[in-house]
Scaffold this motif. Structure first.
Motif, PDB file in Angstrom:
ATOM      1  N   SER A  69       0.833  -1.217   0.000  1.00  0.00           N
ATOM      2  CA  SER A  69       0.000   0.000   0.000  1.00  0.00           C
ATOM      3  C   SER A  69       0.860   1.256   0.000  1.00  0.00           C
ATOM      4  CB  SER A  69      -0.927  -0.003   1.223  1.00  0.00           C
ATOM      5  OG  SER A  69      -1.783  -1.124   1.202  1.00  0.00           O
ATOM      6  N   VAL A  70       1.921   1.250   0.833  1.00  0.00           N
ATOM      7  CA  VAL A  70       2.817   2.408   0.890  1.00  0.00           C
ATOM      8  C   VAL A  70       3.514   2.605  -0.456  1.00  0.00           C
ATOM      9  CG1 VAL A  70       4.939   3.317   1.929  1.00  0.00           C
ATOM     10  CG2 VAL A  70       3.186   2.297   3.380  1.00  0.00           C
ATOM     11  N   ALA A  71       4.011   1.511  -1.037  1.00  0.00           N
ATOM     12  CA  ALA A  71       4.695   1.615  -2.326  1.00  0.00           C
ATOM     13  C   ALA A  71       3.754   2.107  -3.423  1.00  0.00           C
ATOM     14  CB  ALA A  71       5.290   0.262  -2.708  1.00  0.00           C
ATOM     15  N   THR A  72       2.482   1.699  -3.332  1.00  0.00           N
ATOM     16  CA  THR A  72       1.491   2.170  -4.312  1.00  0.00           C
ATOM     17  C   THR A  72       1.297   3.680  -4.204  1.00  0.00           C
ATOM     18  OG1 THR A  72       0.342   0.048  -4.226  1.00  0.00           O
ATOM     19  CG2 THR A  72      -0.895   1.914  -5.100  1.00  0.00           C
ATOM     20  N   VAL A  73       1.271   4.188  -2.966  1.00  0.00           N
ATOM     21  CA  VAL A  73       1.158   5.641  -2.758  1.00  0.00           C
ATOM     22  C   VAL A  73       2.387   6.345  -3.340  1.00  0.00           C
ATOM     23  CG1 VAL A  73       1.102   7.455  -1.004  1.00  0.00           C
ATOM     24  CG2 VAL A  73      -0.304   5.412  -0.721  1.00  0.00           C
ATOM     25  N   VAL A  74       3.580   5.744  -3.145  1.00  0.00           N
ATOM     26  CA  VAL A  74       4.811   6.322  -3.698  1.00  0.00           C
ATOM     27  C   VAL A  74       4.749   6.365  -5.223  1.00  0.00           C
ATOM     28  CG1 VAL A  74       7.310   5.983  -3.949  1.00  0.00           C
ATOM     29  CG2 VAL A  74       6.228   5.638  -1.731  1.00  0.00           C
ATOM     30  N   VAL A  75       4.251   5.273  -5.826  1.00  0.00           N
ATOM     31  CA  VAL A  75       4.100   5.235  -7.291  1.00  0.00           C
ATOM     32  C   VAL A  75       3.150   6.336  -7.754  1.00  0.00           C
ATOM     33  CG1 VAL A  75       3.328   3.864  -9.265  1.00  0.00           C
ATOM     34  CG2 VAL A  75       4.592   2.766  -7.430  1.00  0.00           C
ATOM     35  N   ALA A  76       2.020   6.486  -7.050  1.00  0.00           N
ATOM     36  CA  ALA A  76       1.025   7.499  -7.430  1.00  0.00           C
ATOM     37  C   ALA A  76       1.575   8.909  -7.287  1.00  0.00           C
ATOM     38  CB  ALA A  76      -0.229   7.334  -6.568  1.00  0.00           C
ATOM     39  N   ALA A  77       2.340   9.159  -6.215  1.00  0.00           N
ATOM     40  CA  ALA A  77       2.855  10.513  -5.962  1.00  0.00           C
ATOM     41  C   ALA A  77       4.030  10.858  -6.868  1.00  0.00           C
ATOM     42  CB  ALA A  77       3.264  10.636  -4.495  1.00  0.00           C
ATOM     43  N   SER A  78       4.914   9.867  -7.102  1.00  0.00           N
ATOM     44  CA  SER A  78       6.132  10.167  -7.869  1.00  0.00           C
ATOM     45  C   SER A  78       5.929  10.055  -9.370  1.00  0.00           C
ATOM     46  CB  SER A  78       7.260   9.214  -7.439  1.00  0.00           C
ATOM     47  OG  SER A  78       6.916   7.876  -7.744  1.00  0.00           O
ATOM     48  N   GLY A  79       4.903   9.305  -9.776  1.00  0.00           N
ATOM     49  CA  GLY A  79       4.686   9.089 -11.206  1.00  0.00           C
ATOM     50  C   GLY A  79       4.587  10.370 -12.022  1.00  0.00           C
ATOM     51  N   THR A 136      11.104  -0.321  -1.389  1.00  0.00           N
ATOM     52  CA  THR A 136      10.636   0.718  -2.306  1.00  0.00           C
ATOM     53  C   THR A 136      11.800   1.307  -3.091  1.00  0.00           C
ATOM     54  OG1 THR A 136       8.806   1.260  -0.809  1.00  0.00           O
ATOM     55  CG2 THR A 136       9.371   2.899  -2.487  1.00  0.00           C
ATOM     56  N   VAL A 137      12.937   1.526  -2.416  1.00  0.00           N
ATOM     57  CA  VAL A 137      14.115   2.107  -3.079  1.00  0.00           C
ATOM     58  C   VAL A 137      14.753   1.109  -4.036  1.00  0.00           C
ATOM     59  CG1 VAL A 137      16.430   3.035  -2.718  1.00  0.00           C
ATOM     60  CG2 VAL A 137      14.569   3.722  -1.198  1.00  0.00           C
ATOM     61  N   LEU A 138      14.993  -0.132  -3.570  1.00  0.00           N
ATOM     62  CA  LEU A 138      15.679  -1.123  -4.389  1.00  0.00           C
ATOM     63  C   LEU A 138      14.828  -1.595  -5.566  1.00  0.00           C
ATOM     64  CD1 LEU A 138      17.516  -3.381  -1.762  1.00  0.00           C
ATOM     65  CD2 LEU A 138      18.483  -1.622  -3.240  1.00  0.00           C
ATOM     66  N   GLY A 139      13.502  -1.549  -5.404  1.00  0.00           N
ATOM     67  CA  GLY A 139      12.620  -1.976  -6.490  1.00  0.00           C
ATOM     68  C   GLY A 139      12.722  -1.092  -7.717  1.00  0.00           C
ATOM     69  N   ILE A 140      13.095   0.171  -7.519  1.00  0.00           N
ATOM     70  CA  ILE A 140      13.200   1.119  -8.635  1.00  0.00           C
ATOM     71  C   ILE A 140      14.432   0.827  -9.484  1.00  0.00           C
ATOM     72  CG2 ILE A 140      13.434   3.575  -9.220  1.00  0.00           C
ATOM     73  CD1 ILE A 140      11.980   4.199  -6.576  1.00  0.00           C
TER      74      ILE A 140
END
Length: 502
Positions: A123-133, A262-266
């Protein structure tokens, strides 16, 4: 902020459509199943299912494939904890402490920790994707052809550096992948390249043939080599509730795992398995209860499970914003989008807002579905392990042949798939990883296009790659990464980490 909420409202309206909900559930269910079954994995499954996505809308197809990917991260933990048998590569680390917890009568608590930690991290990573996209997309729109070329070059170098085995082998697979991507007819000159007089190769090597062969057929051959072993569930699942002490210990580990994943996945070549292993190493260093590691420490389940799911979600960031696949699964996603006539990259947010925001919101919906699919249905997933592999592989082979033939109604594609299957098997024996090849295959043609544009705009001046600050920075990072991994200390450290993590 208002724009973000408007976009999320659009995304949820797409994600909650009946068709997309059904396929998100189907993807999550299939992902959990292949996570539970050892030796199949999301890469093989997605490559096998690519042909059936042709009849779907692009949004529905990507939502289902994404569900398979992050569903596999959930499913792998179930058998890792209960049977000491990691269903997915990223669950290898979970075995260490999870199975010990099960032997100590805390299997239910370990499963609950894995599921809730995964849900929170996803859920947190999804929020990061939505905000940073959108932010990264606006930055990417300022990139010129030289910047894009250097960015893709950096992606290829990092995928080679982080691949298992020697860096020379990783670079060799990347170069081979780029070469395969350039087979066919040159768009600008009309000349055929690397076809060796074979007319079927004039349109290039089929992406699906490579994916299904390298990751589907090769995996079947490898599984048939191994003697079938069925572990029997001897540990009772017990209560799913955590004690107050377990909850207090698990929360910091989940938070650390979420950030790290979240960092390493990028990073290109990073992904779930690297994140899970990294998280376990961090927990062993920073946890106040490090003396309990090896005896069933809940931190060793909470951290890695949160990390691998966060990485699974955040690996969509470079795919959706830059069109750069971070790992083999994301390369398959790029292939699926290109097959549907969509070019992933910064303009996709404007051109395909339904797909972009629908996929992001479906990730949260899918994570919620996975909570329901996993915890109450543990018994069913364990029963699935009793199906002998000799009954599974003939059906998979038939499905592969029908799927690849149905794309172009061409038997040559079936032969090509078998050829790449044998090649993938050989690569496994030689410790050559297939992911860098697939990433090179996807990025090769795009790199060539941007290289040509950059040289045309600069009138043949190669200094354009150094003079532009963004391009120069990317090339410098690539050089540093390459040189760093050539240092004996770092190289031996990487090889030790990969050996322990795999």
């Amino acid at each position: 902020m208002e724009t973000l909420f408007t976009n999320l409202a659009l995304g949820f309206s797409v994600a909650f459509s009946f068709e997309n909900l059904i396929f998100a559930l189907l993807g999550a269910f299939i992902g959990t199943a292949i996570g539970v079954l050892p030796g199949i994995g999301p890469v093989a499954t997605i490559s096998l299912l690519l042909p059936i996505t042709f009849g779907m809308s692009p949004t529905t197809a990507i939502i289902m494939l994404a569900g398979i990917y992050y569903g596999a991260q959930y499913g792998g933990s179930t058998t890792a904890i209960l049977l000491n048998l990691p269903g997915e590569v990223s669950s290898v680390v979970t075995v260490i402490e999870g199975y010990k917890m099960a032997r100590n009568g805390r299997a239910g608590a370990a499963l609950c920790t894995a599921a809730l930690g995964s849900f929170f991290a996803g859920s947190v990573a999804t929020v990061v994707v939505a905000a940073s996209g959108p932010l990264l997309t606006s930055v990417a729109l300022s990139f010129g052809p030289a910047d894009y070329f250097s960015l893709m070059f950096l992606g290829l170098i990092i995928s080679a550096v982080l691949a298992q085995g020697s860096i020379v082998k990783g670079i060799g697979m990347v170069v081979l992948g780029v070469g395969l991507g350039l087979v066919g007819t040159d768009v600008q000159t009309g000349q055929q390249r690397f076809t060796f007089g074979v007319p079927e190769l004039s349109d290039g090597v089929g992406f699906v043939a490579i994916a299904m062969g390298m990751f589907g057929i090769a995996e079947i051959i490898l599984n048939l080599e191994r003697p079938e072993s069925r572990n029997v569930l001897t540990n009772k699942v017990g209560s799913l509730y955590l004690t107050r002490e377990e909850f207090r210990r698990a929360v910091p580990s989940v938070l650390r795992g979420t950030v790290l994943g979240t960092v390493l996945g990028i990073l290109p070549g990073g992904g779930a398995s690297l994140s899970a292993f990294g998280s376990y190493m961090v927990e062993r260093k920073v946890s106040k209860n490090r003396h309990l590691f090896g005896t069933g420490a809940i931190e060793g389940v909470a951290g890695p499970e949160a990390a691998n799911n966060a990485a699974a979600q955040s690996s969509f960031i470079p795919l959706l914003t830059l069109g750069i696949p971070a790992n083999a699964v994301m390369a398959l996603m790029v292939g699926a989008l290109i097959i549907q006539g969509i070019q992933p990259g910064p303009r996709m947010v404007e051109a395909q807002p339904d797909l972009f925001w629908g996929l992001i919101c479906s990730m949260w919906v899918g994570n919620l579905m996975l909570l329901v699919i996993n915890l109450p249905m543990i018994g069913m997933w364990v029963k699935l392990l009793e199906v002998p592999y000799r009954h599974l592989y003939p059906a998979i082979m038939v499905f592969c042949a029908i799927g690849i033939y149905s794309i172009n109604n061409n038997v040559f594609d079936v032969y090509l798939m078998v050829l790449f299957g044998l090649f993938g098997y050989l690569c496994s024996k030689l410790k050559l990883e297939g992911a860098p090849l697939l990433i090179g295959f996807v990025l090769g043609p795009m790199m060539e296009e941007h290289l040509r544009r950059a040289m045309l705009l600069s009138r043949g001046d190669v200094m354009v790659f150094i003079e532009r600050p963004i391009s120069a920075s990317m090339l410098a990072i690539a050089a540093i990464a390459l040189l760093a991994m050539l240092l004996p200390g770092l190289r031996s450290g990487k090889e030790k980490a990969m050996a322990e993590g795999g």
